[in-house]
Scaffold this active site. Structure first.
Site, mmCIF file in Angstrom:
data_model
loop_
_atom_site.group_PDB
_atom_site.id
_atom_site.type_symbol
_atom_site.label_atom_id
_atom_site.label_comp_id
_atom_site.label_asym_id
_atom_site.label_seq_id
_atom_site.Cartn_x
_atom_site.Cartn_y
_atom_site.Cartn_z
ATOM 1 N N TYR A 34 0.856 -1.188 0.000
ATOM 2 C CA TYR A 34 0.000 0.000 0.000
ATOM 3 C C TYR A 34 0.890 1.236 0.000
ATOM 4 C CZ TYR A 34 -5.021 -0.216 -0.038
ATOM 5 O OH TYR A 34 -6.310 -0.299 -0.460
ATOM 6 N N GLU A 44 -0.445 4.812 -0.468
ATOM 7 C CA GLU A 44 -1.204 6.054 -0.634
ATOM 8 C C GLU A 44 -0.324 7.252 -0.278
ATOM 9 O OE1 GLU A 44 -5.114 6.681 1.222
ATOM 10 O OE2 GLU A 44 -5.555 4.667 0.471
ATOM 11 N N ASP A 64 -6.146 14.939 -23.973
ATOM 12 C CA ASP A 64 -6.114 13.513 -23.659
ATOM 13 C C ASP A 64 -5.379 12.829 -24.815
ATOM 14 O OD1 ASP A 64 -6.588 10.824 -23.312
ATOM 15 O OD2 ASP A 64 -8.751 11.025 -22.993
ATOM 16 N N THR A 118 -2.952 7.269 -21.532
ATOM 17 C CA THR A 118 -2.760 5.889 -21.100
ATOM 18 C C THR A 118 -1.271 5.608 -21.302
ATOM 19 O OG1 THR A 118 -3.086 5.023 -23.325
ATOM 20 C CG2 THR A 118 -5.049 5.157 -21.923
ATOM 21 N N LYS A 171 -1.019 2.132 -24.902
ATOM 22 C CA LYS A 171 -1.394 2.179 -26.323
ATOM 23 C C LYS A 171 -0.114 2.414 -27.139
ATOM 24 C CE LYS A 171 -6.141 3.345 -25.153
ATOM 25 N NZ LYS A 171 -7.272 4.301 -25.255
ATOM 26 N N ARG A 182 -0.474 -1.540 -18.853
ATOM 27 C CA ARG A 182 -1.823 -0.992 -18.812
ATOM 28 C C ARG A 182 -1.917 0.006 -17.661
ATOM 29 N NH1 ARG A 182 -6.049 -2.084 -21.413
ATOM 30 N NH2 ARG A 182 -4.729 -3.421 -22.674
HETATM 31 C C1 LIG Z 1 -8.306 4.539 -24.423
HETATM 32 C C2 LIG Z 1 -8.717 5.903 -24.064
HETATM 33 C C3 LIG Z 1 -9.076 6.246 -22.748
HETATM 34 C C4 LIG Z 1 -9.312 5.223 -21.679
HETATM 35 O O1 LIG Z 1 -8.251 4.473 -21.315
HETATM 36 P P1 LIG Z 1 -8.449 3.246 -20.308
HETATM 37 O O2 LIG Z 1 -7.076 2.895 -19.891
HETATM 38 O O3 LIG Z 1 -9.147 2.173 -21.048
HETATM 39 O O4 LIG Z 1 -9.270 3.735 -19.147
HETATM 40 C C5 LIG Z 1 -9.317 7.577 -22.470
HETATM 41 N N1 LIG Z 1 -9.237 8.518 -23.417
HETATM 42 C C6 LIG Z 1 -8.937 8.219 -24.699
HETATM 43 C C7 LIG Z 1 -8.863 9.321 -25.703
HETATM 44 C C8 LIG Z 1 -8.678 6.904 -25.067
HETATM 45 O O5 LIG Z 1 -8.391 6.621 -26.343
#
Ligand SMILES: *Cc1c(COP(=O)(O)O)cnc(C)c1O
Length: 478
Positions: free
Chosen positions: A64, A66, A241, A270, A273, A279
């Site tokens: 943990y 936090e 994002d 993320t 990707k 992940r």
């Molecule tokens: C994939 C994605 C997310 C979410 O990611 P997770 O790890 O699945 O929660 C958020 N914003 C955009 C633009 C994405 O392509």
């Protein structure tokens, strides 16, 4: 690392797991076999390195932690501090950010951290100041009630879902849509491109607290300098994002106006990707929002995942190497080769091509829905996902589009010649698939007819295409 070390590591791990629950060991082995065999064109997926994967499977999971580095609510976090600080340091260096928060468990979580950091900075802090108190617990019941109402009454302007935006950018099924009064900007129906004048107009009319840029299905670059100017003109906080294209930013394919980090107040991503890490999620920002961002846990996040932060540190170290820039460029070269191959064969693409890692096919020209196309391709060993196209007549479930991306196949080493061959396989499947009908004779949006022998033949060709490009070549599970 020698060929032997990777095989030994994974084999030993499976042996240990097999002794407890053999079906889990079998499933892990089967997953590797499946991933090795299929042509993975899912734009949001990749293959993390063995070092990244192995960094996750250990006793950091038991801890943990936090709090933040050096300021924990639990004792004994010195080793977690080491890996969290390393991950943050690599992230800051890689992206040129002043602050990096590496605790978010996913992209959605990173966005929630960002939204609440912005709300805390722009709504809560001024309310506390006005009431002349230091923290929310010191507010009167009446002031607290008023603040909660104000927090729940803010506006967000983001990209529409069918233009490629993401559910977490203020859409009703997601918590962001329940938190914010949202309006969205789309793309020009003629070109499929973002029309910045229209975005500016929407911002002037709507006066959002937050302007969001970023997408999961827009095949072009976004000019973040212009978006920042729009945000500034209406006093909005500009959030990007970059979940999908963080690898292209890291690899310096997106620079200048197209690099979100110098232009945005706050950037979320993320890590799994195009960035090719474990992940997880991450938030980057300047010093103004850093303290609020660091409150992500326990504000909206459960305890940090130290094993994943360790893996983030490994993957971010990999992304700082010169060969990652080469990888990022090859992702885009491959996506463009795939797009050209499809266009040459008559496939309709949203915006006609791509500047990034993804291509959006409009499969209506084949007489198919996205759902039919996705399943027919899957039968043929080609893994993609259906996706709405702008103004999609088939809605978000059946859709008229197929989204494909090249980060994963580029990691395996496939190049532009293989992309042309891939375009040929995709076109063959789609042109040989017919829409099916319901028992009462009406057209079905889900059923389809594809000769199983052809699907088999394409599957074989797809796996032949991959034989020269083994996945995890140094991993032999025996
Ligand atoms: C994939 C994605 C997310 C979410 O990611 P997770 O790890 O699945 O929660 C958020 N914003 C955009 C633009 C994405 O392509």
């Amino acid at each position: 690392m020698s060929l032997n070390a990777e095989s030994t590591a994974f084999r030993s791990a499976l042996e240990v797991i097999r002794a407890v629950e053999p079906r889990v060991a079998d499933a892990i082995g089967a997953e590797l076999a499946d991933q090795r065999e299929s042509l993975k064109l899912i734009a949001s997926e990749n293959y993390a390195s063995p070092a990244t994967l192995l960094a996750m499977g250990n006793w950091f999971s038991d801890k943990y932690a936090e709090g933040t580095v050096g300021r924990r609510f639990y004792a004994g976090c010195q080793n977690v501090d080491t890996v969290e600080a390393l991950a943050a340091e690599h992230a800051k260096e890689l992206f040129g950010a002043a602050h990096a928060y590496v605790q978010p468990h996913s992209g959605i979580d990173a966005n929630l951290v960002a939204f609440w950091a912005i709300l805390a900075d722009r709504v809560e802090s001024p309310a506390l100041k006005k009431a002349q108190v230091r923290q929310v617990n010191d507010l009167t019941e009446a002031d607290w009630f008023a603040l909660r109402r104000e927090l729940g009454n803010q506006r967000m302007l983001g990209m529409s879902l069918d233009a490629g935006g993401h559910l977490t950018h203020g859409f009703r099924p997601n918590i962001s849509g329940k938190m914010f009064d949202q309006r969205s900007y789309g793309t020009d129906p003629a070109t499929g491109l973002i029309d910045y004048d229209r975005v500016a107009e929407a911002a002037r009319e709507f006066k959002p607290l937050i302007l969001v840029a970023g997408y999961s299905a827009y095949p072009r670059k976004v000019n973040f300098r212009i978006m920042r100017e729009i945000a500034d003109s209406v006093g909005a906080t500009f959030m990007v994002d970059m979940a999908h294209f963080a690898g292209l930013v890291a690899g310096r394919v997106f620079t200048g106006d197209f690099d979100p980090v110098p232009h945005a107040h706050i950037v979320t991503t993320t890590t799994h990707k195009s960035l090719r890490g474990p992940r997880g999620g991450m938030v980057l920002c300047g010093p103004e929002l850093a303290d609020q961002v660091d409150r992500g846990c326990p504000m909206v996040l459960g305890g940090p995942l130290p094993h994943v932060m360790a893996a983030k540190a490994v993957a971010l170290a990999e992304a700082r190497r010169p060969d990652f820039a080469d990888y990022a460029q090859r992702i885009v070269d491959n996506a463009q080769a795939l797009a050209e191959g499809l266009v040459r064969r008559g496939t309709k693409l949203v915006t006609g091509g791509t500047d990034n890692h993804l291509v959006l096919l409009d499969v209506s020209g084949y007489g198919l829905t996205g759902r039919q196309a996705e399943q027919a391709l899957l039968d043929s060993g080609i893994v993609t996902n259906r996706n709405a196209v702008p103004q999609d007549p088939n809605g978000a479930w059946y859709t008229s589009g197929i989204r494909i991306g090249t980060p994963a196949l580029t990691t395996r080493g496939l190049g532009v010649a293989e992309m042309d061959a891939t375009a040929e396989l995709i076109h063959t499947v789609l042109s040989q698939t017919q829409a099916g009908s319901n028992p009462d004779g009406t057209p079905s949006k889900a059923k389809y007819v594809l000769d199983p022998a052809l699907a088999d033949k394409i599957s074989k060709q797809a796996s032949e295409l991959l034989t020269g490009f083994p996945l995890y070549p140094a991993v032999d599970l025996g």
